[in-house]
Enzyme design. Structure first.
Site, PDB file in Angstrom:
ATOM      1  N   ASN A   9       0.866  -1.177   0.000  1.00  0.00           N
ATOM      2  CA  ASN A   9       0.000   0.000   0.000  1.00  0.00           C
ATOM      3  C   ASN A   9       0.910   1.237   0.000  1.00  0.00           C
ATOM      4  O   ASN A   9       1.442   1.603   1.037  1.00  0.00           O
ATOM      5  CB  ASN A   9      -0.890  -0.038   1.256  1.00  0.00           C
ATOM      6  CG  ASN A   9      -1.725   1.223   1.421  1.00  0.00           C
ATOM      7  OD1 ASN A   9      -1.788   2.059   0.511  1.00  0.00           O
ATOM      8  ND2 ASN A   9      -2.349   1.369   2.583  1.00  0.00           N
ATOM      9  N   GLU A  98      -7.476   4.827   7.376  1.00  0.00           N
ATOM     10  CA  GLU A  98      -7.219   6.229   7.037  1.00  0.00           C
ATOM     11  C   GLU A  98      -8.356   6.811   6.193  1.00  0.00           C
ATOM     12  O   GLU A  98      -8.504   8.022   6.104  1.00  0.00           O
ATOM     13  CB  GLU A  98      -5.848   6.352   6.326  1.00  0.00           C
ATOM     14  CG  GLU A  98      -4.704   6.171   7.325  1.00  0.00           C
ATOM     15  CD  GLU A  98      -3.373   5.741   6.720  1.00  0.00           C
ATOM     16  OE1 GLU A  98      -3.210   5.785   5.490  1.00  0.00           O
ATOM     17  OE2 GLU A  98      -2.489   5.333   7.508  1.00  0.00           O
ATOM     18  N   GLU A 166      -5.991  -5.061  10.262  1.00  0.00           N
ATOM     19  CA  GLU A 166      -5.035  -4.002  10.564  1.00  0.00           C
ATOM     20  C   GLU A 166      -5.471  -3.276  11.833  1.00  0.00           C
ATOM     21  O   GLU A 166      -6.291  -2.350  11.761  1.00  0.00           O
ATOM     22  CB  GLU A 166      -4.992  -2.980   9.425  1.00  0.00           C
ATOM     23  CG  GLU A 166      -4.492  -3.512   8.113  1.00  0.00           C
ATOM     24  CD  GLU A 166      -3.867  -2.397   7.279  1.00  0.00           C
ATOM     25  OE1 GLU A 166      -2.705  -2.522   6.905  1.00  0.00           O
ATOM     26  OE2 GLU A 166      -4.550  -1.391   7.015  1.00  0.00           O
ATOM     27  N   GLY A 172       1.391   2.608  11.065  1.00  0.00           N
ATOM     28  CA  GLY A 172       2.298   3.758  11.148  1.00  0.00           C
ATOM     29  C   GLY A 172       2.962   3.853  12.514  1.00  0.00           C
ATOM     30  O   GLY A 172       3.398   4.933  12.918  1.00  0.00           O
ATOM     31  N   SER A 212       2.721  -1.736  10.492  1.00  0.00           N
ATOM     32  CA  SER A 212       4.147  -1.678  10.842  1.00  0.00           C
ATOM     33  C   SER A 212       4.926  -2.952  10.517  1.00  0.00           C
ATOM     34  O   SER A 212       5.789  -3.379  11.281  1.00  0.00           O
ATOM     35  CB  SER A 212       4.315  -1.300  12.311  1.00  0.00           C
ATOM     36  OG  SER A 212       3.728  -0.031  12.538  1.00  0.00           O
TER      37      SER A 212
HETATM   38  P1  PGA Z   1       2.336   0.736   7.785  1.00  0.00           P
HETATM   39  O1  PGA Z   1       0.904   0.876   7.084  1.00  0.00           O
HETATM   40  O2  PGA Z   1       2.926  -0.571   7.292  1.00  0.00           O
HETATM   41  O3  PGA Z   1       3.099   1.900   7.340  1.00  0.00           O
HETATM   42  O4  PGA Z   1       2.080   0.699   9.270  1.00  0.00           O
HETATM   43  C1  PGA Z   1       0.089  -0.233   6.868  1.00  0.00           C
HETATM   44  C2  PGA Z   1      -1.212   0.176   6.243  1.00  0.00           C
HETATM   45  O5  PGA Z   1      -1.739   1.257   6.582  1.00  0.00           O
HETATM   46  O6  PGA Z   1      -1.763  -0.536   5.392  1.00  0.00           O
END
Ligand code: PGA
Length: 252
Positions: A9, A98, A166, A172, A212
């Protein structure tokens, strides 16, 4: 054997078309050499024509980070699943936290999932709790989220569905969720799916973990978490890290 699915992503990265081409070219080159991993990249919409090549079979499948919940019409600024399909897009991330935090509702998400499945595309449905509660009430929250997001989807249509678990607090963040907890959550999600659609459908639906993930923690998450794949954010636009991640997962 079912291939492990690694979805990148890209979020709102990178900011130049040259960089986008570079990341996609490197990922493509590497994916060609992998045996047990299916790679999907989800760049921003504007890069789709740049990284797609509908004329040749590509080792990397294309996805996007969202879609509108209607097929065509007076919806200023929106993109239809049919437009993407025409560019060779097969996967769409739906209900990312998000986007949910900007007002996307379960109702819209369920319509998106329905439209994608009806059009023979794969929704990567994101679900996840904002926080883990001592009393386990986050499990009820997740159950509701899954039920509501799938309430327009009949059993006969779910074969292309992918679920990405998730936990919002792990996106993040500095660290991913502990692999043993990921394992527990994937069993819980399968149970909810089984109650909704039956055992066989639950078993055949791929469950990914996201939040993450990087090249260091990916192998342990994969092995101990016993998941079918990973949804990778930041690390998917870090060429060195993503290369390493794909290579190690391929050896598992
Ligand atoms: P991240 O994002 O790996 O940067 O934590 C994952 C995501 O939002 O799909």
């Amino acid at each position: 054997m079912k291939k492990k699915i690694i979805v990148g992503n890209w979020k709102m990265n990178p900011v130049t078309v040259e960089e986008a081409k570079k990341i996609s070219k490197t990922t493509r080159g590497l994916a060609q050499k992998l045996n047990s991993v299916k790679v999907v990249i989800c760049p921003p919409f504007v890069y789709i024509p740049v990284v797609s090549n509908t004329r040749v079979e590509s080792p990397v499948s294309l996805g996007t980070q969202d879609i509108y919940h209607e097929l065509q019409g007076a919806y200023t600024g929106e993109v239809s699943p049919l437009m993407l399909k025409d560019f060779g897009v097969e996967y769409v991330i739906v209900g990312h936290s998000e986007k949910r935090s900007k007002g996307q509702t379960d109702e819209m998400i369920s319509k998106k999932v329905q439209l994608l499945l009806e059009n023979n595309m794969s929704p990567i449905l994101c679900i996840g709790e904002k926080e883990r509660k001592e009393d386990g009430s986050h499990l009820d929250f997740l159950k509701e989220q899954i039920k509501n997001s799938l309430n327009k989807v009949p059993k006969k249509n779910i074969s292309k569905l992918i679920i990405a678990y998730e936990p919002v607090w792990a996106i993040g963040a500095k660290e991913a969720m502990a692999p043993n907890d990921i394992y527990e959550m994937s069993i819980f999600i399968k149970k909810v799916l089984s109650d909704l659609y039956g055992h066989d459908e639950a078993v055949s639906t791929s469950i990914l973990y996201g939040g993450s993930v990087n090249f260091r923690n990916a192998p342990e998450i994969f092995i101990k978490g016993q998941i079918d794949g990973l949804l990778v954010g930041r690390e998917s636009v870090n060429i060195a890290g993503f290369t390493e991640l794909l290579k190690t997962i391929d050896t598992l």
